[in-house]
Design an enzyme around this catalytic site. Structure first.
Site, PDB file in Angstrom:
ATOM      1  N   ASP A 274       4.812  28.039 -20.394  1.00 51.24           N
ATOM      2  CA  ASP A 274       3.749  28.723 -19.877  1.00 51.24           C
ATOM      3  C   ASP A 274       3.790  30.054 -19.255  1.00 51.24           C
ATOM      4  OD1 ASP A 274       1.930  26.439 -20.524  1.00 51.24           O
ATOM      5  OD2 ASP A 274       1.042  26.445 -18.654  1.00 51.24           O
TER       6      ASP A 274
ATOM      7  N   LYS B 105      19.425  23.202 -13.777  1.00 50.61           N
ATOM      8  CA  LYS B 105      19.753  23.054 -12.401  1.00 50.61           C
ATOM      9  C   LYS B 105      21.050  22.321 -12.303  1.00 50.61           C
ATOM     10  CE  LYS B 105      18.030  24.477  -8.378  1.00 50.61           C
ATOM     11  NZ  LYS B 105      17.772  25.627  -8.027  1.00 50.61           N
TER      12      LYS B 105
ATOM     13  N   ASP C 156      15.481  28.480 -11.809  1.00 46.03           N
ATOM     14  CA  ASP C 156      14.703  29.481 -10.700  1.00 46.03           C
ATOM     15  C   ASP C 156      15.347  30.691 -11.111  1.00 46.03           C
ATOM     16  OD1 ASP C 156      17.394  28.804 -10.102  1.00 46.03           O
ATOM     17  OD2 ASP C 156      16.726  28.652  -7.733  1.00 46.03           O
TER      18      ASP C 156
ATOM     19  N   TYR D 260       9.699  13.228 -17.819  1.00 48.45           N
ATOM     20  CA  TYR D 260       8.398  12.831 -18.604  1.00 48.45           C
ATOM     21  C   TYR D 260       8.515  11.254 -18.860  1.00 48.45           C
ATOM     22  CZ  TYR D 260       6.216  17.333 -19.211  1.00 48.45           C
ATOM     23  OH  TYR D 260       5.587  18.508 -18.966  1.00 48.45           O
TER      24      TYR D 260
ATOM     25  N   ASP E 131       8.556  22.737 -20.088  1.00 49.84           N
ATOM     26  CA  ASP E 131       7.044  22.738 -20.123  1.00 49.84           C
ATOM     27  C   ASP E 131       6.575  24.219 -19.231  1.00 49.84           C
ATOM     28  OD1 ASP E 131       4.613  22.162 -20.034  1.00 49.84           O
ATOM     29  OD2 ASP E 131       4.881  21.160 -18.226  1.00 49.84           O
TER      30      ASP E 131
HETATM   31  C1  IPM Z   1       2.484  21.195 -23.153  1.00 46.70           C
HETATM   32  C2  IPM Z   1       1.460  20.406 -22.312  1.00 46.70           C
HETATM   33  C3  IPM Z   1       1.834  18.924 -22.222  1.00 46.70           C
HETATM   34  C4  IPM Z   1       3.102  18.744 -21.595  1.00 46.70           C
HETATM   35  C5  IPM Z   1       0.877  18.079 -21.038  1.00 46.70           C
HETATM   36  C6  IPM Z   1      -0.633  18.313 -21.863  1.00 46.70           C
HETATM   37  C7  IPM Z   1       1.207  16.612 -21.240  1.00 46.70           C
HETATM   38  O1  IPM Z   1       1.417  21.119 -20.889  1.00 46.70           O
HETATM   39  O2  IPM Z   1       2.404  20.796 -24.267  1.00 46.70           O
HETATM   40  O3  IPM Z   1       3.180  22.130 -22.591  1.00 46.70           O
HETATM   41  O4  IPM Z   1       3.344  18.700 -20.146  1.00 46.70           O
HETATM   42  O5  IPM Z   1       4.009  18.648 -22.333  1.00 46.70           O
HETATM   43 MG    MG Z   2       2.620  22.542 -20.803  1.00 46.35          MG
END
Ligand code: IPM
Ligand code: MG
Length: 372
Positions: free
Chosen positions: A249, A189, A221, A142, A245
């Site tokens: 999700d 990884k 993975d 990042y 990240d």
């Molecule tokens: C999160 C989001 C952020 C990230 C974005 C909005 C930059 O997806 O907090 O998970 O990738 O960290």
């Molecule tokens: Mg995110």
């Protein structure tokens, strides 16, 4: 307790869900006799429109002068659909994380027993799921050097980690594991990436100071697959910025709605609390966004300041909203309740909590299991 809280609503549904969190905190103030002050700051696309920058200096100053930051969401379609935009709203959030050195992002993934049918996974697979992701937040790909060749045909993003960056989050993750089910899984990884091999080396060395915690390794993975097949196998997941990240999700999807899960971003001096989910611009202003993730972020904030009873009161009120089906449309398509009604119900139940639910009062705390 007195707390100065910075409110950064951001874009999309951020300000709406954050407003519900403030209601709940006001209910906590009233019920437990605390005094919180709230100051709003701009970040993201709204800040770009007003000040030409996704993170204006006033906002940084406000955050630095606050005890905690409550963050909404960031991003708009206008920028998502434009890969050549030079400045993007998300940079505001990334810069803020870096500026405040919020190096540890804590994302608990826990199934609400009342919502078990909402999960896309089978009941017996997810029953009892309760793990927490410790995601490194201020390093890795990042923040490494980004390059685009002059003719625009080649690009690169550098992924770098130092031993120091790995070890500070690793200690926090081990401490969390010690207070939970005593298992830590490093997700990386290492079969491909040099940074991952450094993570393994540092984490293995640190593990010697936490002999009661079992350390496991999984390639990312494989971890993604396991999270779907057997989420109960995880207790604390420790991982880098990018993998964290993605996995977080994925983890949030297990719970049935992305609108449910909170997160905390912690550094040595500052702390920020925000929902897992994104800005859902299509829903902005429609009073349909689920405020629960944002409200539960306040519970994490309260725990962070040692206000465990207060934190639990928020969690219990949220749980009650689900038991009574006072939920937004993502959880019940025919629901007549909107964002503000759910917020009102939860805040009202914090003030007026009469429930005698089965809670594990012994186990209250950030990223630990409170619902039994
Ligand atoms: C999160 C989001 C952020 C990230 C974005 C909005 C930059 O997806 O907090 O998970 O990738 O960290
Ligand atoms: Mg995110």
């Amino acid at each position: 307790m007195n707390l100065k809280i910075a409110l950064l609503g951001g874009d999309g549904i951020g300000p709406e869900v954050l407003a519900q969190s403030v209601k709940c905190l006001q209910a906590v103030e009233e019920t437990f006799n605390h005094h919180f002050t709230y100051t709003e700051g701009l970040i993201g696309a709204v800040a770009m429109d007003k000040y030409g920058s996704p993170l204006p200096k006033q906002t940084i100053d406000l955050c630095k002068a606050s005890d905690a930051i409550l963050f909404g969401t960031i991003g708009t379609l206008k920028y998502d659909d434009n890969p050549s935009a030079r400045v993007r709203p998300e940079q505001g959030l990334l810069q803020l994380r870096r500026e405040l050195q919020l190096f540890t992002n804590i994302r608990p993934v826990k199934i609400f027993p009342t919502l078990i049918n909402k999960s896309p996974l089978k009941k017996h697979v997810i029953f009892g799921t309760d793990f927490v992701i410790y995601r490194e937040l201020t390093g890795g790909i990042y923040f490494g050097e980004k390059k685009l060749s002059e003719d625009g045909t080649q690009a690169s993003d550098l992924c770098e980690y130092s031993e120091k960056e790995i070890s500070r989050i690793t200690h926090l993750a081990f401490k969390a594991a010690k207070n939970r089910r005593k298992k830590l899984t490093l997700v990386d990884k290492a079969n491909v990436l040099e940074t991952s091999r450094l993570w393994r080396k540092v984490v293995t060395r640190i593990s010697e100071s936490y002999p009661e915690v079992q350390l496991d390794f999984l390639f990312v993975d494989n971890a993604a697959m396991k999270m779907m097949l057997d989420p109960n196998d995880f207790d604390v997941i420790l991982t880098d910025n990018m993998f964290g990240d993605i996995l977080s999700d994925q983890g949030s999807a297990i719970c049935g709605s992305k609108g449910l899960l909170p997160s905390a971003s912690i550094g040595n001096e500052h702390a920020m609390f925000e929902p897992f989910h994104g800005s859902y611009p299509q829903a902005a202003g429609k009073n349909i966004a689920n405020p629960v993730a944002s409200i539960l972020s306040t519970a994490m904030m309260l725990s962070h300041f040692g206000l465990h009873e207060e934190s639990l009161a928020v969690v219990i009120a949220v749980d009650k909203s689900m038991k009574k089906h006072v939920v937004t449309r993502d959880l019940n398509a025919s629901s007549k309740y909107g964002t503000t009604q759910v917020g009102d119900f939860i805040a009202g139940n914090i003030i007026d909590s009469d429930e005698n639910l089965n809670y594990n009062y012994e186990n209250i705390g950030l990223g630990r299991s409170t619902i039994i």
